[in-house]
Design a protein around this motif. Structure first.
Motif, PDB file in Angstrom:
ATOM      1  N   UNK A  75      -6.263  33.409  16.662  1.00 51.53           N
ATOM      2  CA  UNK A  75      -7.452  33.119  15.843  1.00 51.53           C
ATOM      3  C   UNK A  75      -7.580  34.075  14.666  1.00 51.53           C
ATOM      4  N   UNK A  76      -6.900  35.208  14.784  1.00 53.95           N
ATOM      5  CA  UNK A  76      -7.094  36.240  13.757  1.00 53.95           C
ATOM      6  C   UNK A  76      -5.812  37.040  13.569  1.00 53.95           C
ATOM      7  N   UNK A  77      -5.517  37.356  12.328  1.00 54.98           N
ATOM      8  CA  UNK A  77      -4.408  38.270  12.059  1.00 54.98           C
ATOM      9  C   UNK A  77      -4.945  39.378  11.158  1.00 54.98           C
ATOM     10  N   UNK A  78      -4.856  40.605  11.652  1.00 51.40           N
ATOM     11  CA  UNK A  78      -5.303  41.749  10.861  1.00 51.40           C
ATOM     12  C   UNK A  78      -4.079  42.377  10.211  1.00 51.40           C
ATOM     13  N   UNK A  79      -4.118  42.488   8.900  1.00 56.21           N
ATOM     14  CA  UNK A  79      -2.984  43.063   8.172  1.00 56.21           C
ATOM     15  C   UNK A  79      -3.373  44.460   7.690  1.00 56.21           C
ATOM     16  N   UNK A  80      -2.507  45.403   7.987  1.00 56.70           N
ATOM     17  CA  UNK A  80      -2.844  46.809   7.742  1.00 56.70           C
ATOM     18  C   UNK A  80      -2.364  47.277   6.365  1.00 56.70           C
ATOM     19  N   UNK A  81      -3.253  47.950   5.664  1.00 55.94           N
ATOM     20  CA  UNK A  81      -2.880  48.678   4.449  1.00 55.94           C
ATOM     21  C   UNK A  81      -2.894  50.169   4.790  1.00 55.94           C
ATOM     22  N   UNK A 126      -4.262  33.795  28.290  1.00 50.16           N
ATOM     23  CA  UNK A 126      -4.817  33.033  29.405  1.00 50.16           C
ATOM     24  C   UNK A 126      -6.103  33.602  29.943  1.00 50.16           C
ATOM     25  N   UNK A 127      -6.779  34.442  29.178  1.00 49.16           N
ATOM     26  CA  UNK A 127      -8.007  35.017  29.704  1.00 49.16           C
ATOM     27  C   UNK A 127      -9.233  34.360  29.101  1.00 49.16           C
ATOM     28  N   UNK A 128      -9.035  33.236  28.460  1.00 44.55           N
ATOM     29  CA  UNK A 128     -10.170  32.438  28.016  1.00 44.55           C
ATOM     30  C   UNK A 128     -10.986  33.013  26.875  1.00 44.55           C
ATOM     31  N   UNK A 129     -10.404  33.834  26.078  1.00 36.74           N
ATOM     32  CA  UNK A 129     -11.162  34.293  24.910  1.00 36.74           C
ATOM     33  C   UNK A 129     -10.217  34.463  23.728  1.00 36.74           C
ATOM     34  N   UNK A 130     -10.828  34.640  22.567  1.00 38.99           N
ATOM     35  CA  UNK A 130     -10.046  34.655  21.331  1.00 38.99           C
ATOM     36  C   UNK A 130      -9.109  35.849  21.236  1.00 38.99           C
ATOM     37  N   UNK A 144      -9.965  44.561  28.354  1.00 36.43           N
ATOM     38  CA  UNK A 144     -10.935  43.842  29.193  1.00 36.43           C
ATOM     39  C   UNK A 144     -10.630  42.350  29.118  1.00 36.43           C
ATOM     40  N   UNK A 145     -11.096  41.614  30.110  1.00 33.70           N
ATOM     41  CA  UNK A 145     -10.705  40.204  30.111  1.00 33.70           C
ATOM     42  C   UNK A 145     -11.508  39.381  29.113  1.00 33.70           C
ATOM     43  N   UNK A 146     -12.828  39.542  29.104  1.00 30.66           N
ATOM     44  CA  UNK A 146     -13.623  38.592  28.322  1.00 30.66           C
ATOM     45  C   UNK A 146     -14.266  39.172  27.077  1.00 30.66           C
ATOM     46  N   UNK A 147     -13.531  39.319  26.010  1.00 30.99           N
ATOM     47  CA  UNK A 147     -14.129  39.540  24.684  1.00 30.99           C
ATOM     48  C   UNK A 147     -13.020  39.370  23.646  1.00 30.99           C
ATOM     49  N   UNK A 148     -13.393  38.957  22.436  1.00 29.67           N
ATOM     50  CA  UNK A 148     -12.363  38.750  21.415  1.00 29.67           C
ATOM     51  C   UNK A 148     -11.637  40.068  21.152  1.00 29.67           C
TER      52      UNK A 148
END
Lengths: 553, 174
Positions: B72-78, B46-50, B24-28
């Motif tokens: 803004x965020x990096x999720x590292x998997x275990x 370029x969709x204006x969200x995180x 979807x365009x608008x949600x983190x």
């Protein structure tokens, strides 16, 4: 020796309290064995064949008399009256009850000891030369850097879930008594042209199923860059080491598979990324602080030769023999390094009773500034004995059956616990060691044979270091029957080599004869007594032994 | 999924989209490295969200270099708690790259690993439902002291070697 400050004490106390809580949760059934497993392993508690086994860290093999007495108390109160000194310079208790383990850890904490990181896929207890700080051939005392590494590696946030366990060994002497070339990282001290100490960094050595001699990736690393450099190695290993197969997960496999040059490039690139200014500064300050604890004890100014000592040597053959084999040269004139063999004829290598531990503690207090070392050969060492006191020391040891004069001889056998204790073992080790020791009980015969290291492992994991023995024995299981293979020509010193297999294995009732046959081949073929077993092997090769041993079979 | 951030249980506003899910365009949103590297990767910014990325344990942080400043965020998997590669990934992101965004631990993470994770730079934890949330908050106790000089959890752990010198890092000059 090193003493805890308030931070070290709090650190261990917090861990002890935490594990106590975990054990209580396990006993109440709030934790399953599966959930409890990683927690107990972080605290050195294994589940073995018959019982739990607790492995206590003896940092780089250094113990005080007070600590040794506490180990004796633990052996008596919580075990069957004895403990087992290991090839990792640690001590293991084979019969603790789970509910007692928190009490044992509290008793250890009282004397600045713990069982943290004696198991699990983390950086294990750092080991070193048992003569560190007193060896006549030493460049500098490696113990301050061992202690630095001990602290730095304790609960390291990045390196506590490595692909596999990780062992670091350090030597400050050119003659390597710490087997640094068969460790994940081996550090050998050198001096550069400016006279500053530093380390040759050797990586990827190891025993186990795939024995390898480590490779040098840095000829000289300035000592104060040690931690950032080791961090770089650990990071490369943690990121690139194999995790798909636990038998291929040690760093030696990574170094072997990508090649030492590629590995070295990765490490140097990682090392070059950071600005290590702060690390170097903090570590240097810490080393300076630690060094104060390792200042030499208050040695007396003594003459190199003591007349009474020389007279005793002349008059008492048994004493002279003990001195010849078990006493090593000290760096200070008039002092000696006394080895206490834990390999009496027919005994269990490395075992010591509570009474023996207390006696050693007392003797260390009386004759060796209250300090004791554990050697990776599973013997004990009193590092600082005035040569004039050797006679009294020997008499006390002899009266307690602790003066077996067999260091580096055939009966100075390294053996893993084997099938008598270990859940992984495929064959017995201890009874084989005992049988060989009894067969070669005659000390004159042992002396005639000379330097011959026998190591026995009860499975391919090689805890008994059989690969680096002059004569290695590996116990396997073939169709439900124990079978013992012999390897020859291994060595754990600065010229480390992996032993070569001589041929098919021997049954348990044949192996002692086979060992004797190997010794016979050597005695028959050597160019006099000065050609040691290892020299002879290197001259004639494995084929010579193979033909001689199997032709007569 | 319960999310622990800065010691508090909070509502997770981020959502992970697998490669086969439309975005979807608008949600983190959190996407895979493959999606970031794909043809539409640049478009995602370029969709204006995180935007965040999810890095599997075998994927290397070096791959993220082109986008690090905009993530803004990096999720590292275990994938399994014994797979410790993400510890190095987090340490490198905070150390070498100076990444300031959220570093989130996802997958098979154990409460007993919490102190280690905090100390290499993780600041958010996705905990599998059913795990005792209380014990996660208690795990903060386990941080206590740290010998390592490069510890990044200054606020929660006492860096022993600095403390011994009586030096507080930011005030060293005073």
């Amino acid at each position: 020796m090193y003493r805890y400050d308030e931070f070290d004490a709090r650190f261990v106390a917090e861990r002890t309290a935490q594990f106590k809580d975990q054990v209580e949760r396990r006993l109440r059934g709030e934790l399953t064995e599966e959930e409890f497993r990683p927690l107990r392993l972080m605290n050195g508690l294994y589940l073995q064949l018959h019982a739990y086994m607790l492995r206590v860290a003896v940092p780089y093999g250094v113990l005080s008399s007070r600590q040794m007495r506490q180990l004796a108390m633990i052996a008596e109160r919580f075990d069957k009256g004895y403990g087992h000194f290991t090839t990792r310079q640690n001590i293991q208790y084979n019969w603790p009850r789970l509910e007692d383990v928190p009490l044992i850890l509290e008793a250890l904490a009282e004397v600045e000891m713990h069982a943290i990181q004696t198991s699990g896929n983390c950086i294990r207890n750092v080991t070193t030369d048992q003569y560190a700080g007193v060896a006549a051939d030493e460049i500098e005392d490696p113990r301050p850097h061992c202690e630095l590494l001990r602290q730095w590696s304790s609960l390291h946030p990045e390196f506590s879930f490595l692909p596999r366990k990780f062992k670091i060994a350090v030597t400050g002497a050119p003659f390597d008594r710490a087997a640094v070339k068969v460790h994940d990282i081996g550090l050998r001290m050198h001096r550069n042209e400016q006279g500053l100490p530093g380390f040759e960094v050797i990586v990827g050595g190891g025993l186990g199923r795939t024995p390898m001699v480590g490779k040098t990736i840095r000829g000289f690393l300035p000592a104060d860059e040690l931690l950032p450099y080791v961090t770089a190695i650990m990071r490369v290993y943690n990121r690139f080491g194999r995790r798909d197969n636990k038998y291929k997960a040690r760093i030696k496999i990574l170094v072997h598979e990508i090649g030492v040059d590629a590995f070295s490039e990765l490490v140097e690139a990682e090392f070059a990324k950071g600005d290590h200014g702060e690390a170097i500064e903090l570590a240097a300050a810490e080393v300076a602080r630690i060094e104060a604890y390792f200042a030499p004890p208050a040695y007396e100014a003594l003459a190199e030769k003591d007349p009474a000592h020389l007279a005793h040597l002349f008059e008492n053959k048994a004493f002279a023999r003990w001195v010849r084999h078990n006493v090593a040269q000290h760096k200070v004139p008039g002092y000696s390094i006394a080895n206490i063999s834990l390999k009496p004829t027919g005994g269990i290598p490395g075992d010591a009773t509570a009474d023996e531990m207390r006696l050693v503690a007392d003797l260390a207090e009386r004759y060796s500034f209250a300090e004791i070392r554990v050697a990776h050969e599973q013997n004990l060492v009193l590092p600082d004995v005035a040569t004039r006191d050797l006679w009294a020391l020997w008499q006390a040891l002899d009266a307690a059956g602790l003066a077996t004069p067999n260091l580096n001889l055939v009966s100075d056998i390294i053996a893993c616990p084997g099938m008598d204790y270990c859940a992984l073992a495929t064959a017995r080790s201890i009874p084989i060691a005992q049988a060989i020791s009894r067969r070669f009980a005659d000390l004159s015969r042992q002396e005639d044979v000379g330097d011959l290291h026998i190591n026995i492992s009860g499975c391919i994991n090689a805890c008994g270091h059989h690969h680096v023995a002059h004569l290695g024995i590996l116990g396997l299981e073939k169709k439900g029957v124990e079978s013992y293979q012999i390897t020859l020509g291994g060595s754990a010193d600065e010229n480390a080599a992996i032993g070569q297999l001589i041929g098919p294995g021997f049954a348990a009732h044949e192996i002692v004869d086979a060992v004797e046959a190997v010794v016979r081949v050597y005695l028959d073929g050597r160019r006099g007594q000065e050609e040691r077993f290892l020299d002879f092997f290197r001259r004639v090769g494995v084929k010579h032994f193979k033909e001689a041993i199997y032709a007569t079979a | 999924m319960p999310l622990l951030k800065n010691g508090e249980w909070i509502l997770d506003t981020w959502r992970f989209y697998a490669d086969d899910q439309p975005i979807p365009s608008a949600r983190p949103k959190i996407v895979t490295l493959a999606r970031l590297q794909g043809d539409d990767g640049e478009f995602l910014f370029h969709c204006g969200c995180n935007l965040g990325v999810r890095l599997e344990s075998h994927e290397k942080v070096e791959e993220l270099e082109p986008w690090l400043e905009r993530l803004q965020l990096i999720a590292l998997v275990f994938p399994k708690f014994v797979d410790g590669r993400a510890f190095s990934s987090a340490a490198m992101l905070r150390g070498h790259y100076g990444f300031k965004g959220e570093i989130r631990a996802v997958g098979n993470v154990l409460v007993d690993q919490y102190p280690f994770m905090r100390r290499v730079g993780f600041d958010a934890f996705e905990v599998e439902p059913g795990r005792a949330q209380d014990s996660w908050k208690k795990a903060r106790i386990g941080i206590g002291l740290a010998y390592q000089y490069d510890d990044t959890s200054e606020a929660e752990a006492t860096a022993v070697w600095r403390a011994r010198r009586g030096v507080r890092p930011a005030l060293a000059a005073e």
